[in-house]
Design an enzyme around this catalytic site. Structure first.
Site, short mmCIF file in Angstrom:
data_model
loop_
_atom_site.label_atom_id
_atom_site.label_comp_id
_atom_site.label_asym_id
_atom_site.label_seq_id
_atom_site.Cartn_x
_atom_site.Cartn_y
_atom_site.Cartn_z
N ASN A 140 0.85 -1.19 0.00
CA ASN A 140 0.00 0.00 0.00
C ASN A 140 0.88 1.24 0.00
O ASN A 140 1.40 1.64 1.04
CB ASN A 140 -0.91 -0.01 1.23
N CYS A 143 0.36 5.29 1.80
CA CYS A 143 0.73 5.72 3.14
C CYS A 143 1.58 7.00 3.06
O CYS A 143 2.32 7.20 2.11
CB CYS A 143 1.55 4.64 3.84
N GLY A 256 -12.47 -1.26 -7.36
CA GLY A 256 -13.04 0.09 -7.30
C GLY A 256 -14.52 0.05 -7.66
O GLY A 256 -14.87 0.17 -8.82
N THR A 279 -15.95 -2.21 -0.91
CA THR A 279 -17.02 -1.55 -0.16
C THR A 279 -18.31 -2.34 -0.15
O THR A 279 -19.07 -2.32 0.84
CB THR A 279 -17.26 -0.14 -0.73
#
Length: 315
Positions: A140, A143, A256, A279
Site C-alpha cells: 500500500n 501511506c 473500485g 465496499t
C-alpha cells in the site's frame, strides 16, 4: 448473475475460472479489497473462504498503528469515505492470529503491507518472507512518507520506483504495488513501479474526498478528508485499469466499486487478471460469492471456457 437469461443454455458446461497470477494458481479471479474484509475471520460466518480465489488481508505494519481519531467513516452518495488510518495490530499479532487462521483454508493469501518509511516497509516484508502461507504481498503506497513531509509514496514516481526496488531486494513472495488514483497520469506511476521491479499491480486505491455535515457545520470525518470508495468510483477505476493494462506488461488486480459480476467483468475485459470486491462487502457480506457465481453464469451463457478469452478484449 442479475439480468442474464439462461434459457436453452447448458448450465452444467465446464468452464475454467482459474487464473495464474505471478506463478500462483487461484481457483477463481475474485479476492477482496484490503481493509474491507478484515483478514477473513470477520466474514467467516457469512462466506465460505474456501470458495474465494484469495483473501487479501487488512493492511499490516511492522508495529501496531492506532489509526485516526473518530468519526472516521461517512456514507456518501454511491459510496463511502473512510479515514481509518490503517489501524492494525502489528506484525506479531498478525502472524500469530490472522495468518494462523487463514492457514486452515484452501484459498490464496495476499498480505497487504503498509509503513511510514522505506525502512518500515522493508522490515515488514522481511518478517513475512519465510511465512509459507503468504502467496503474494500487496504494498500500500498510499501511506504518508513521514521522512518526506507526509506525501504519499504512490504519488511520486521516483519515490515509488525507489521503494519498489528496496522491497524487491528482501521479498521472497511476488510483489504487487497498489497504485493510488490521486495522480495526474496513472500510467507514469505504473511504469515507475514496474521499473522498480514490481511483479504485478493493483488499482485503484481510494480517491481523496470530503463530506461536510451541514447540521453540525463541520467535517463528516475528523481527518477532514478521506478515501472515497464504492460504485461512484468504478468508471474511474475501469478507465485506469484499461490504461495501465495497455501501458505495462504485468498482471493487474482491478478494484473500485465492484458490486456484482457485471462490474467484475468490466475490469477483466479492461485487462485485469483478478478483481477485488471492497465496499460492497459492508452492504452485503455475500457479495463475493454472488460475483463468483455470476461470472460463472456469464461464461456458460456466452460459451466462454476460459477467462483468457475475454481478458483485455476491449481495444
Amino acid at each position: 448473475m442479475d439480468n442474464l437469461k439462461t434459457s436453452g443454455v447448458d448450465m452444467n458446461m465446464d468452464v475454467d475460472m482459474s487464473v495464474d497470477f505471478c506463478g500462483v494458481h487461484f481457483k477463481n479471479p475474485v479476492t477482496v479489497a484490503s481493509g474491507t474484509f478484515g483478514s477473513g475471520m470477520e466474514y467467516g460466518d457469512f462466506v465460505d473462504l474456501n470458495k474465494l480465489g484469495a483473501v487479501t488481508t487488512k493492511g499490516v505494519a511492522i508495529t501496531p498503528w492506532e489509526g485516526n481519531p473518530t468519526p472516521r467513516i461517512a456514507e456518501t452518495y454511491g459510496g463511502m469515505i473512510n479515514a481509518i488510518g490503517l489501524q492494525n495490530p502489528g506484525m506479531d499479532t498478525f502472524i500469530k492470529r490472522d495468518l494462523k487462521f487463514l492457514s486452515g483454508y484452501d484459498t490464496g493469501v495476499i498480505v497487504n503491507v503498509c509503513g511510514h518509511s522505506v525502512t518500515e516497509y522493508v522490515e515488514a516484508v522481511e518478517r513475512l518472507a519465510d511465512e509459507k502461507d503468504v502467496d503474494l504481498l500487496e504494498i500500500n503506497v498510499s501511506c504518508p512518507n513521514v521522512k518526506e513531509g507526509g506525501i504519499a509514496f504512490g504519488v511520486d514516481p521516483t519515490a515509488l520506483e525507489n521503494i519498489t526496488k528496496e522491497i524487491k531486494k528482501k521479498a521472497k513472495q511476488p510483489v504487487i504495488m497498489k497504485l493510488s488514483p490521486n495522480v495526474t497520469d496513472i500510467t507514469e506511476m505504473a511504469r515507475a513501479a514496474v521499473s522498480g521491479g514490481a511483479d504485478a499491480l493493483s488499482l485503484i486505491n481510494t480517491i481523496t474526498g470530503m463530506k461536510i455535515d451541514i447540521h453540525r457545520r463541520t467535517f463528516a470525518v475528523k481527518n477532514k478528508t478521506g478515501g472515497l470508495s464504492g460504485p461512484a468510483v468504478k468508471p474511474v477505476a475501469v478507465r485506469m485499469v484499461y490504461q495501465v493494462a495497455n501501458a505495462v506488461d504485468v498482471p493487474i488486480i482491478g478494484m473500485g466499486g465492484i458490486a456484482n459480476a457485471e462490474d467484475a467483468l468490466e475490469f477483466i475485459m479492461a485487462g485485469a487478471t483478478m478483481v477485488s470486491v471492497g465496499t460492497a462487502n459492508f452492504h452485503d457480506p455475500y457479495t463475493t460469492l454472488h460475483v463468483i457465481e455470476g461470472i460463472k453464469d456469464f461464461m456458460i451463457k456466452e460459451n466462454i471456457k476460459s477467462l483468457d478469452e475475454i481478458r483485455g478484449c476491449v481495444k
